[in-house]
Design a protein around this motif. Sequence first.
Motif, PDB file in Angstrom:
ATOM      1  N   ILE A 126      47.008  62.321  74.761  1.00 47.97           N
ATOM      2  CA  ILE A 126      47.113  63.428  75.705  1.00 47.97           C
ATOM      3  C   ILE A 126      45.901  63.385  76.628  1.00 47.97           C
ATOM      4  O   ILE A 126      44.761  63.285  76.154  1.00 47.97           O
ATOM      5  N   ILE A 127      46.153  63.452  77.924  1.00 50.12           N
ATOM      6  CA  ILE A 127      45.097  63.537  78.920  1.00 50.12           C
ATOM      7  C   ILE A 127      45.276  64.881  79.605  1.00 50.12           C
ATOM      8  O   ILE A 127      46.369  65.201  80.081  1.00 50.12           O
ATOM      9  N   GLY A 128      44.228  65.665  79.641  1.00 50.25           N
ATOM     10  CA  GLY A 128      44.349  66.979  80.260  1.00 50.25           C
ATOM     11  C   GLY A 128      43.034  67.451  80.825  1.00 50.25           C
ATOM     12  O   GLY A 128      42.009  66.781  80.724  1.00 50.25           O
ATOM     13  N   LYS A 129      43.107  68.611  81.441  1.00 50.49           N
ATOM     14  CA  LYS A 129      41.886  69.237  81.939  1.00 50.49           C
ATOM     15  C   LYS A 129      41.933  70.711  81.593  1.00 50.49           C
ATOM     16  O   LYS A 129      42.991  71.265  81.311  1.00 50.49           O
ATOM     17  N   PHE A 130      40.782  71.294  81.590  1.00 53.06           N
ATOM     18  CA  PHE A 130      40.696  72.726  81.381  1.00 53.06           C
ATOM     19  C   PHE A 130      39.619  73.257  82.307  1.00 53.06           C
ATOM     20  O   PHE A 130      38.671  72.550  82.656  1.00 53.06           O
ATOM     21  N   ASP A 131      39.834  74.483  82.756  1.00 54.41           N
ATOM     22  CA  ASP A 131      38.768  75.105  83.525  1.00 54.41           C
ATOM     23  C   ASP A 131      38.065  76.084  82.611  1.00 54.41           C
ATOM     24  O   ASP A 131      38.659  76.662  81.713  1.00 54.41           O
ATOM     25  N   ALA A 174      33.575  61.036  82.068  1.00 52.87           N
ATOM     26  CA  ALA A 174      34.203  62.167  82.747  1.00 52.87           C
ATOM     27  C   ALA A 174      34.907  61.707  84.020  1.00 52.87           C
ATOM     28  O   ALA A 174      36.025  62.132  84.319  1.00 52.87           O
ATOM     29  N   VAL A 175      34.270  60.817  84.761  1.00 52.63           N
ATOM     30  CA  VAL A 175      34.873  60.301  85.990  1.00 52.63           C
ATOM     31  C   VAL A 175      36.119  59.482  85.658  1.00 52.63           C
ATOM     32  O   VAL A 175      37.157  59.618  86.310  1.00 52.63           O
ATOM     33  N   SER A 176      36.046  58.634  84.638  1.00 53.68           N
ATOM     34  CA  SER A 176      37.203  57.825  84.225  1.00 53.68           C
ATOM     35  C   SER A 176      38.382  58.706  83.834  1.00 53.68           C
ATOM     36  O   SER A 176      39.526  58.439  84.222  1.00 53.68           O
ATOM     37  N   LEU A 177      38.110  59.744  83.058  1.00 51.79           N
ATOM     38  CA  LEU A 177      39.182  60.653  82.641  1.00 51.79           C
ATOM     39  C   LEU A 177      39.771  61.407  83.833  1.00 51.79           C
ATOM     40  O   LEU A 177      40.991  61.579  83.916  1.00 51.79           O
ATOM     41  N   SER A 178      38.912  61.848  84.745  1.00 51.14           N
ATOM     42  CA  SER A 178      39.427  62.594  85.903  1.00 51.14           C
ATOM     43  C   SER A 178      40.287  61.691  86.783  1.00 51.14           C
ATOM     44  O   SER A 178      41.324  62.114  87.291  1.00 51.14           O
ATOM     45  N   LYS A 179      39.886  60.438  86.955  1.00 51.82           N
ATOM     46  CA  LYS A 179      40.683  59.499  87.749  1.00 51.82           C
ATOM     47  C   LYS A 179      42.023  59.200  87.073  1.00 51.82           C
ATOM     48  O   LYS A 179      43.058  59.136  87.730  1.00 51.82           O
ATOM     49  N   LEU A 180      41.999  59.013  85.758  1.00 49.85           N
ATOM     50  CA  LEU A 180      43.245  58.769  85.023  1.00 49.85           C
ATOM     51  C   LEU A 180      44.163  59.984  85.123  1.00 49.85           C
ATOM     52  O   LEU A 180      45.364  59.846  85.373  1.00 49.85           O
ATOM     53  N   HIS A 181      43.614  61.166  84.949  1.00 55.34           N
ATOM     54  CA  HIS A 181      44.408  62.382  85.045  1.00 55.34           C
ATOM     55  C   HIS A 181      45.057  62.479  86.422  1.00 55.34           C
ATOM     56  O   HIS A 181      46.243  62.799  86.548  1.00 55.34           O
ATOM     57  N   ARG A 182      44.298  62.195  87.467  1.00 55.84           N
ATOM     58  CA  ARG A 182      44.830  62.267  88.829  1.00 55.84           C
ATOM     59  C   ARG A 182      45.934  61.219  89.044  1.00 55.84           C
ATOM     60  O   ARG A 182      46.966  61.509  89.649  1.00 55.84           O
ATOM     61  N   LEU A 183      45.733  60.027  88.544  1.00 53.40           N
ATOM     62  CA  LEU A 183      46.734  58.965  88.650  1.00 53.40           C
ATOM     63  C   LEU A 183      48.038  59.373  87.964  1.00 53.40           C
ATOM     64  O   LEU A 183      49.128  59.209  88.519  1.00 53.40           O
ATOM     65  N   ILE A 184      47.925  59.933  86.776  1.00 53.71           N
ATOM     66  CA  ILE A 184      49.108  60.401  86.043  1.00 53.71           C
ATOM     67  C   ILE A 184      49.806  61.502  86.840  1.00 53.71           C
ATOM     68  O   ILE A 184      51.028  61.495  86.995  1.00 53.71           O
ATOM     69  N   PHE A 211      37.568  67.451  81.592  1.00 51.97           N
ATOM     70  CA  PHE A 211      38.708  66.657  81.177  1.00 51.97           C
ATOM     71  C   PHE A 211      38.575  66.275  79.713  1.00 51.97           C
ATOM     72  O   PHE A 211      37.474  66.203  79.182  1.00 51.97           O
ATOM     73  N   PHE A 212      39.722  66.034  79.085  1.00 50.18           N
ATOM     74  CA  PHE A 212      39.713  65.658  77.673  1.00 50.18           C
ATOM     75  C   PHE A 212      40.789  64.621  77.410  1.00 50.18           C
ATOM     76  O   PHE A 212      41.747  64.472  78.164  1.00 50.18           O
ATOM     77  N   ILE A 213      40.578  63.892  76.329  1.00 49.89           N
ATOM     78  CA  ILE A 213      41.594  62.997  75.794  1.00 49.89           C
ATOM     79  C   ILE A 213      41.764  63.362  74.329  1.00 49.89           C
ATOM     80  O   ILE A 213      40.769  63.553  73.613  1.00 49.89           O
ATOM     81  N   THR A 214      42.995  63.522  73.912  1.00 45.59           N
ATOM     82  CA  THR A 214      43.299  63.892  72.533  1.00 45.59           C
ATOM     83  C   THR A 214      44.299  62.891  71.964  1.00 45.59           C
ATOM     84  O   THR A 214      45.243  62.502  72.639  1.00 45.59           O
ATOM     85  N   ILE A 215      44.075  62.532  70.732  1.00 47.05           N
ATOM     86  CA  ILE A 215      45.008  61.698  69.983  1.00 47.05           C
ATOM     87  C   ILE A 215      45.659  62.612  68.946  1.00 47.05           C
ATOM     88  O   ILE A 215      44.968  63.365  68.254  1.00 47.05           O
ATOM     89  N   SER A 216      46.994  62.566  68.857  1.00 46.15           N
ATOM     90  CA  SER A 216      47.696  63.435  67.909  1.00 46.15           C
ATOM     91  C   SER A 216      48.858  62.676  67.286  1.00 46.15           C
ATOM     92  O   SER A 216      49.173  61.562  67.683  1.00 46.15           O
TER      93      SER A 216
END
Length: 138
Positions: free
Chosen positions: A62-67, A112-122, A83-88
Amino acid sequence: MSNYNDIDIQSFVNNLTEKTKSLEIKWEKVPRVHYHKLIDRSIIYSNIKNPFYSQSKNGNVIIGKFDKKVYYEEDQYYYEDSFFITISNSTFGDVTTFLDNDDDNSLGFSFAVSLSKLHRLIQLNINDIKNRLDNWFD
């Protein structure tokens, strides 16, 4: 000895990014009913926004963000995206979350930058933005 030091989450995120760019990975929006269990710890004054997941035989990623509210004075605050990455498992249970500011092993700014870029791409792929823009004036 702990396996924690052997986990290369940055490489995993880089791999996810490359496979997302080449459309090898299918992403879906996480149903809102599961939002409350996507992060394995409490984050005060926060809201989860736009989480996406991909399934494999080993479970979900799971790739997500929270404010979250960041207070700089007693009644003064601003919102900051993280941003976060979760394995479930396949039912969004048994979660393990990686945040950019994990205390035990800080993953740092580049993570953090890698996760934000991945989230945006998704997000761009899920919402079919390229096709929408290419066909806007048809």
